[in-house]
Scaffold this motif. Structure first.
Motif, PDB file in Angstrom:
ATOM      1  N   SER A 210       0.837  -1.191   0.000  1.00 31.81           N
ATOM      2  CA  SER A 210       0.000   0.000   0.000  1.00 31.81           C
ATOM      3  C   SER A 210       0.877   1.247   0.000  1.00 31.81           C
ATOM      4  CB  SER A 210      -0.915   0.003   1.229  1.00 31.81           C
ATOM      5  OG  SER A 210      -0.146  -0.030   2.416  1.00 31.81           O
ATOM      6  N   GLY A 211       0.292   2.367  -0.418  1.00 33.79           N
ATOM      7  CA  GLY A 211       1.050   3.609  -0.436  1.00 33.79           C
ATOM      8  C   GLY A 211       1.988   3.690  -1.620  1.00 33.79           C
ATOM      9  N   ALA A 212       3.025   4.502  -1.468  1.00 33.62           N
ATOM     10  CA  ALA A 212       3.952   4.759  -2.571  1.00 33.62           C
ATOM     11  C   ALA A 212       4.732   3.496  -2.934  1.00 33.62           C
ATOM     12  CB  ALA A 212       4.917   5.871  -2.184  1.00 33.62           C
ATOM     13  N   LYS A 213       4.881   3.280  -4.235  1.00 36.74           N
ATOM     14  CA  LYS A 213       5.665   2.165  -4.748  1.00 36.74           C
ATOM     15  C   LYS A 213       6.119   2.519  -6.158  1.00 36.74           C
ATOM     16  CE  LYS A 213       1.266  -0.144  -5.793  1.00 36.74           C
ATOM     17  NZ  LYS A 213       0.441  -1.328  -5.484  1.00 36.74           N
ATOM     18  N   PRO A 214       7.093   1.803  -6.717  1.00 37.45           N
ATOM     19  CA  PRO A 214       7.552   2.132  -8.062  1.00 37.45           C
ATOM     20  C   PRO A 214       6.407   2.102  -9.075  1.00 37.45           C
ATOM     21  CG  PRO A 214       9.083   0.629  -7.008  1.00 37.45           C
ATOM     22  CD  PRO A 214       7.890   0.725  -6.101  1.00 37.45           C
ATOM     23  N   THR A 215       6.353   3.124  -9.894  1.00 42.05           N
ATOM     24  CA  THR A 215       5.340   3.220 -10.949  1.00 42.05           C
ATOM     25  C   THR A 215       6.013   3.662 -12.237  1.00 42.05           C
ATOM     26  OG1 THR A 215       4.840   5.532 -10.427  1.00 42.05           O
ATOM     27  CG2 THR A 215       3.513   3.840  -9.317  1.00 42.05           C
ATOM     28  N   PRO A 216       5.372   3.407 -13.405  1.00 44.93           N
ATOM     29  CA  PRO A 216       6.015   3.758 -14.682  1.00 44.93           C
ATOM     30  C   PRO A 216       6.217   5.254 -14.885  1.00 44.93           C
ATOM     31  CG  PRO A 216       4.249   2.162 -15.009  1.00 44.93           C
ATOM     32  CD  PRO A 216       4.137   2.645 -13.599  1.00 44.93           C
ATOM     33  N   PHE A 217       5.398   6.096 -14.205  1.00 48.66           N
ATOM     34  CA  PHE A 217       5.454   7.525 -14.503  1.00 48.66           C
ATOM     35  C   PHE A 217       5.553   8.407 -13.249  1.00 48.66           C
ATOM     36  CE2 PHE A 217       2.773   5.386 -17.701  1.00 48.66           C
ATOM     37  CZ  PHE A 217       3.616   5.512 -18.789  1.00 48.66           C
ATOM     38  N   GLY A 218       5.703   7.830 -12.085  1.00 44.83           N
ATOM     39  CA  GLY A 218       5.725   8.615 -10.858  1.00 44.83           C
ATOM     40  C   GLY A 218       7.013   9.390 -10.684  1.00 44.83           C
ATOM     41  N   PRO A 219       7.091  10.219  -9.639  1.00 45.95           N
ATOM     42  CA  PRO A 219       8.308  10.998  -9.387  1.00 45.95           C
ATOM     43  C   PRO A 219       9.480  10.103  -9.029  1.00 45.95           C
ATOM     44  CG  PRO A 219       6.789  11.165  -7.535  1.00 45.95           C
ATOM     45  CD  PRO A 219       6.036  10.471  -8.632  1.00 45.95           C
ATOM     46  N   LEU A 220      10.663  10.545  -9.391  1.00 46.33           N
ATOM     47  CA  LEU A 220      11.878   9.801  -9.089  1.00 46.33           C
ATOM     48  C   LEU A 220      12.477  10.282  -7.777  1.00 46.33           C
ATOM     49  CD1 LEU A 220      13.515   9.718 -12.639  1.00 46.33           C
ATOM     50  CD2 LEU A 220      12.039   8.005 -11.558  1.00 46.33           C
ATOM     51  N   ASN A 221      13.214   9.374  -7.124  1.00 43.73           N
ATOM     52  CA  ASN A 221      13.853   9.683  -5.842  1.00 43.73           C
ATOM     53  C   ASN A 221      12.834  10.296  -4.880  1.00 43.73           C
ATOM     54  OD1 ASN A 221      16.408   8.864  -6.926  1.00 43.73           O
ATOM     55  ND2 ASN A 221      16.551  10.868  -7.921  1.00 43.73           N
ATOM     56  N   ASN A 222      11.675   9.671  -4.821  1.00 41.66           N
ATOM     57  CA  ASN A 222      10.537  10.175  -4.056  1.00 41.66           C
ATOM     58  C   ASN A 222      10.623   9.703  -2.607  1.00 41.66           C
ATOM     59  OD1 ASN A 222       8.089  11.072  -3.139  1.00 41.66           O
ATOM     60  ND2 ASN A 222       6.864   9.632  -4.341  1.00 41.66           N
ATOM     61  N   PRO A 223      10.786  10.610  -1.631  1.00 40.06           N
ATOM     62  CA  PRO A 223      10.860  10.181  -0.229  1.00 40.06           C
ATOM     63  C   PRO A 223       9.639   9.405   0.244  1.00 40.06           C
ATOM     64  CG  PRO A 223      11.586  12.451  -0.465  1.00 40.06           C
ATOM     65  CD  PRO A 223      10.997  12.061  -1.783  1.00 40.06           C
TER      66      PRO A 223
END
Length: 790
Positions: A210-223
């Motif tokens: 759940s929550g933030a995880k690697p995605t094809p278009f999401g922000p990089l180096n995302n805290p």
């Protein structure tokens, strides 16, 4: 220049490999020379694990005098060629997403490797055509698009078990045999790899996070990727690591001219800025001790996938990514991986396991986690890449250690080294063996004597300690880990003792063997779980075991590495309760354990329930049945050693022995622990203390006398005296301090545990009574242990 006779002799020795182009169209000398020029100087290939500048050196290794080549790679190539010529591959590849006997991509990878390193130009071209033919046969079958249950097209094909086992093949084959793929081939490959790239973001365990995880278009180096500690830990899952590796290698395989708009190559930044950003953080913050949370069987192969990716990132140069998260050097996990692994090995291997005598010698490590076989598997997929990286930076010590591990630790040891390269279905491992072993290098020397005798891996709270690196040394281990991701087992506060060539006691290993009563720990009856109708939930409840996946966080309260002893205190209360299952009746469950070198282990367990009448049991595992006399048990091991167990608390304890039941997670093949001892607190008291002394001894020896002691004033202490040492434990875990304890004659050393780490005390001992008061010139050590000698 080699003589014609020398060439003929070499070709005779390498018959299968030299003739490997059979069945392929004949190439003219001009075509062969053109292909060779392109292979070495054009297009920037090879660049993944192997670079253009490495090729001459590797070809010079491919000679009859190098047994890794002549006894390893050559027989393997001969067999693979025969499999292809007889059309076992690709015809017998069913296109499933799990195990396949003849995986097309694995054969293609081997042929691609040979197209780079083989000493014969004619054979290189033949192998290149084989690699291309097999890979494109798979690509064409997979290209029409994802379709459930369709061979090669099921969405699980690129993210399931097959992708873990052989997924590196897709990137490496295309890179290594690049010149043999036509422009039309590369277009098809790109189309397929783009689809597979999207699927990496949808595979397990990302579906469970759940929550933030690697995605094809999401922000990089995302805290935000680092915010959930559970997700950070899950990034070391073996599937997760496989997805990152496969995605990265595919993205780096094609040249810009073959990737319009850079769509596939853009995934390199995704891998670095999402997957590696998260994994690097996990390695540095959660697992700096160099051990994987998934255990000794799954862990090396799983983290090896990450090491393969990181090495390929470096060798790819501008085609890869050179950000800090791609660097192996300086990351504490990789720095500690080799000594952590070596520290987990017992002093000596056993000649063979009765269950599999055909294997030859095996190492029965101080392991943990799910295991199907109880012996150290071949870790070349991890230590091969780490060795290559060490060689690149001139780290001769690490390079030597990785080569020693690869030579000696896999089943069969040194005697089977070349056979496991040439007689295997794990072709990539064989390739790594060849790359790791420079034939001109001296034989690897044993690196273990230069290591510290004690190792600790934080977060996993894994302690490994030994008396020496000699053959008759003792090895003690303890573990108190979180238990929330795959392949972890319910083994909080367990310990083990290896003595003179065999395990005297240790947790029973197995696959999905999640019951705490198969470990050297304590079981405690708890509330009925919310999912009591589930098989494993029901069994955990019935047995009073710790929870898997849904347990809380344990705490290692204190750790002391003292002169001649190791002392640990761990609070495992949260492992027995589960918010998800709505069980919370265990009010307290902690253990203090002291290993007195070389042969005594003293455990003190504090167990409290909120409800009276619930059972509480202490367990030990043994290779043979224990004989019981009152509150003492004795075991004679298969090698004739002895184990004595003296139960001092509870005073009315009932001891019983039994054969370990095989159900609910069969024991690992080769597992020596077949029996167990149960110490029961009769009547299920709400609050109880277990005090036990375990002693290893030679055959024919008598048990050392054991005496219980208690405090008479001040803070409440229990303790045991054995072998001239008195060990005192605070009844309330950390409630130590001012106390008075009467001791028998002959005590030469006193260990007072549970004090404030580094705290100041005054200890007076007149040969009969010990008095400890706060303040003074004596200091407790970093784990709160005060050592008092007369």
């Amino acid at each position: 220049m080699r003589s014609l006779l020398g060439i003929l002799v070499a070709c005779a020795l390498l018959l299968a490999a030299c003739g490997s182009s059979a069945g392929a169209p004949a190439a003219s000398a001009a075509q062969t020379r053109a292909a060779e020029t392109r292979a070495v100087t054009g297009g920037g290939h090879p660049r993944l694990l192997i670079r253009k500048q490495d090729v001459p050196r590797l070809r010079s290794w491919a000679k009859a005098s190098n047994p890794m080549w002549s006894k390893g790679i050559v027989p393997l190539a001969r067999r693979a060629t025969l499999d292809m010529d007889r059309r076992r591959v690709p015809n017998k590849d069913a296109g499933g997403y799990s195990y396949e006997q003849y995986p097309t991509e694995l054969y293609s990878e081997l042929f691609a490797f040979l197209s780079v390193v083989h000493p014969s130009a004619k054979s290189r071209a033949g192998y290149g055509r084989r690699a291309r033919k097999l890979m494109m046969s798979l690509v064409v079958k997979a290209l029409p698009g994802a379709k459930t249950d369709a061979p090669f097209r099921d969405p699980m094909f690129s993210v399931g078990d097959r992708s873990r086992y052989f997924g590196e093949s897709f990137g490496l084959t295309v890179d290594w045999a690049y010149q043999y793929f036509t422009k039309a081939d590369r277009k098809k490959i790109r189309t397929l790899y783009l689809r597979w790239a999207k699927e990496q973001y949808k595979g397990y365990p990302l579906t469970q996070i759940s929550g933030a995880k690697p995605t094809p278009f999401g922000p990089l180096n995302n805290p935000a990727l680092l915010a959930d500690r559970h997700n950070v830990r899950y990034s070391l899952n073996n599937y997760y690591l496989g997805h990152a590796r496969n995605l990265g290698l595919m993205a780096m395989a094609l040249d810009p001219k073959d990737d319009p708009r850079g769509l596939l190559r853009s995934q390199i930044k995704r891998v670095s800025g999402s997957w590696l950003y998260l994994m690097d953080h996990a390695l540095r913050t959660e697992f700096p001790g160099g051990l994987s949370p998934e255990g000794f069987e799954y862990g090396p192969d799983a983290t090896g996938r990450l090491a393969q990716l990181l090495v390929a990132m470096r060798t790819a140069g501008p085609s890869g990514d050179q950000s800090p998260v791609t660097k192996i050097a300086g990351n504490p996990y990789w720095t500690n991986s080799v000594p952590a692994y070596l520290s987990s090995l017992p002093p000596v291997p056993i000649p063979s396991t009765p269950d599999r005598p055909d294997l030859g010698q095996v190492w029965q490590a101080a392991s943990y986690g799910d295991e199907e076989q109880y012996w150290a598997l071949d870790p070349i997929t991890l230590y091969g890449p780490l060795g290559l990286e060490a060689a690149e930076r001139g780290d001769t010590a690490t390079l030597n250690a990785t080569r020693w591990i690869a030579t000696n630790v896999p089943p069969g040891g040194k005697a089977a080294l070349h056979d496991r390269v040439g007689n295997t279905d794990q072709f990539f491992g064989s390739i790594l063996y060849f790359l790791l072993f420079d034939p001109a290098a001296p034989e690897a020397t044993d690196p273990r004597p230069g290591l510290d005798k004690r190792w600790f891996a934080p977060t996993l709270n894994r302690t490994l300690a030994r008396t020496c690196w000699c053959d008759e040394g003792r090895l003690f281990s303890h573990k108190l880990s979180f238990n929330e991701i795959d392949h972890q087992t319910a083994d909080g506060n367990t310990f083990a003792l290896f003595r003179k060539g065999e395990w005297l006691t240790k947790p029973r290993t197995g696959y999905e063997s999640y019951l705490t009563d198969f470990t050297n720990s304590v079981t405690i009856e708890n509330d009925k779980p919310f999912h009591a109708d589930g098989e494993y939930e029901r069994e955990i409840w019935k047995n009073g075991d710790q929870w898997i996946l849904t347990a809380g966080e344990p705490t290692l309260v204190a750790r002391s590495f003292g002169q001649g002893f190791v002392a640990l205190t761990g609070d495992a209360t949260n492992l027995y309760n589960s918010k998800n299952e709505e069980v919370a009746d265990v009010a307290h469950a902690s253990r203090s354990v002291v290993w007195l070198e070389p042969d005594h282990v003293i455990t003190y367990d504090r167990v409290t329930s909120k409800t009276a009448g619930r059972f509480k049991r202490y367990w030990l595992q043994f290779p043979t049945a224990p004989s019981i006399d009152g509150r003492q048990a004795r075991v004679t091991t298969p090698q004739g050693q002895q184990v004595f167990v003296s139960t001092l608390l509870p005073e009315d304890a009932v001891l019983s022995g039994s054969r370990n039941p095989p159900e609910l997670g069969a024991p690992a093949v080769g597992e020596p622990m077949k029996f167990r001892l149960k110490v029961e607190a009769p009547g299920g008291p709400q609050d109880v203390r277990f005090l036990n002394v375990v002693q290893g001894a030679d055959g024919g020896a008598s048990a050392d006398p054991v005496l219980r002691v208690t405090s008479s004033a001040g803070a409440s202490y229990d303790g045991a005296v054995v072998g001239g040492t008195a060990v005192l434990f605070p009844v309330a875990m950390t409630g130590g301090g001012t106390t008075t304890v009467a001791l028998p004659d002959g005590v030469r050393r006193i260990l007072v545990t549970g004090l404030t780490p580094g705290g100041a005390y005054t200890a007076q001992y007149d040969g009969a009574t010990l008095t400890v008061t706060d303040g003074g010139a004596q200091a407790a050590d970093e784990g709160g242990v005060l050592v008092v000698t007369p």
